[in-house]
Design an enzyme around this catalytic site. Sequence first.
Site, PDB file in Angstrom:
ATOM      1  N   LYS A  10       1.431  -3.849   9.937  1.00 34.14           N
ATOM      2  CA  LYS A  10       1.185  -2.922   8.928  1.00 34.14           C
ATOM      3  C   LYS A  10       1.409  -1.499   9.419  1.00 34.14           C
ATOM      4  O   LYS A  10       0.682  -1.339  10.647  1.00 34.14           O
ATOM      5  CB  LYS A  10      -0.273  -3.038   8.234  1.00 34.14           C
ATOM      6  CG  LYS A  10      -0.449  -1.987   7.122  1.00 34.14           C
ATOM      7  CD  LYS A  10      -1.676  -2.262   6.423  1.00 34.14           C
ATOM      8  CE  LYS A  10      -1.835  -1.474   5.423  1.00 34.14           C
ATOM      9  NZ  LYS A  10      -3.251  -1.764   4.501  1.00 34.14           N
TER      10      LYS A  10
ATOM     11  N   ILE B  88       4.949  -3.021   5.426  1.00 33.45           N
ATOM     12  CA  ILE B  88       4.509  -4.103   5.927  1.00 33.45           C
ATOM     13  C   ILE B  88       5.711  -5.020   6.436  1.00 33.45           C
ATOM     14  O   ILE B  88       7.014  -4.864   5.453  1.00 33.45           O
ATOM     15  CB  ILE B  88       3.773  -5.094   4.908  1.00 33.45           C
ATOM     16  CG1 ILE B  88       2.494  -4.348   4.302  1.00 33.45           C
ATOM     17  CG2 ILE B  88       3.458  -6.171   5.441  1.00 33.45           C
ATOM     18  CD1 ILE B  88       1.321  -4.222   5.411  1.00 33.45           C
TER      19      ILE B  88
ATOM     20  N   ASP C  26      -8.633  -2.762  -4.438  1.00 38.80           N
ATOM     21  CA  ASP C  26      -7.032  -3.188  -4.658  1.00 38.80           C
ATOM     22  C   ASP C  26      -6.780  -4.167  -5.363  1.00 38.80           C
ATOM     23  O   ASP C  26      -5.593  -4.904  -4.789  1.00 38.80           O
ATOM     24  CB  ASP C  26      -6.509  -2.880  -3.206  1.00 38.80           C
ATOM     25  CG  ASP C  26      -4.976  -2.640  -3.316  1.00 38.80           C
ATOM     26  OD1 ASP C  26      -4.439  -2.159  -4.629  1.00 38.80           O
ATOM     27  OD2 ASP C  26      -4.130  -2.965  -2.332  1.00 38.80           O
TER      28      ASP C  26
ATOM     29  N   GLY D 143       0.841  -1.144  -0.054  1.00 35.10           N
ATOM     30  CA  GLY D 143       0.068  -0.082   0.094  1.00 35.10           C
ATOM     31  C   GLY D 143       0.919   1.440  -0.038  1.00 35.10           C
ATOM     32  O   GLY D 143       2.096   1.227   0.550  1.00 35.10           O
ATOM     33  N   SER D 144       0.363   2.472  -0.398  1.00 33.18           N
ATOM     34  CA  SER D 144       1.007   3.575  -0.666  1.00 33.18           C
ATOM     35  C   SER D 144       1.319   4.297   0.654  1.00 33.18           C
ATOM     36  O   SER D 144       2.210   5.270   0.891  1.00 33.18           O
ATOM     37  CB  SER D 144       0.609   4.427  -1.525  1.00 33.18           C
ATOM     38  OG  SER D 144      -0.944   4.919  -1.089  1.00 33.18           O
TER      39      SER D 144
END
Length: 118
Positions: free
Chosen positions: A20, A7, A115, A2-3
């Site tokens: 995360k 992680i 996503d 993810g931006s």
Amino acid sequence: AGSCAHIFQAEYAGTKVCVKQIKNSNDRIDLKDFRREIALWREMRHPNIVQFIGASWNPDIGEQAVIEFMAKQDLDHKMRFGGLSRMESIETGLHIFQAIAYLHGTNPYPIIYRDMKP
């Protein structure tokens, strides 16, 4: 990853987990989205969706979500390095569809997962 998050693998209560961690806890939009994701994830229970374990906040590192560790490689890695047999493709597709159906059937509002990657 993810931006808005990193992680990484960690250990919690003697078990491998994934953490995360929000990249920039000063970005109000990223923080709001991250908290919303935690709130949704907290309620999800499905065998084809990684399990949410908990969340934490530390003034030095910001907010984090702790989730189940996937012992097997992710689908992207499998597709890049060897692919899937016909049966594995069918089973994987079925598991993905079951998870999406679960998300779309949540109450009071369906969850739309935006996503998806090929």
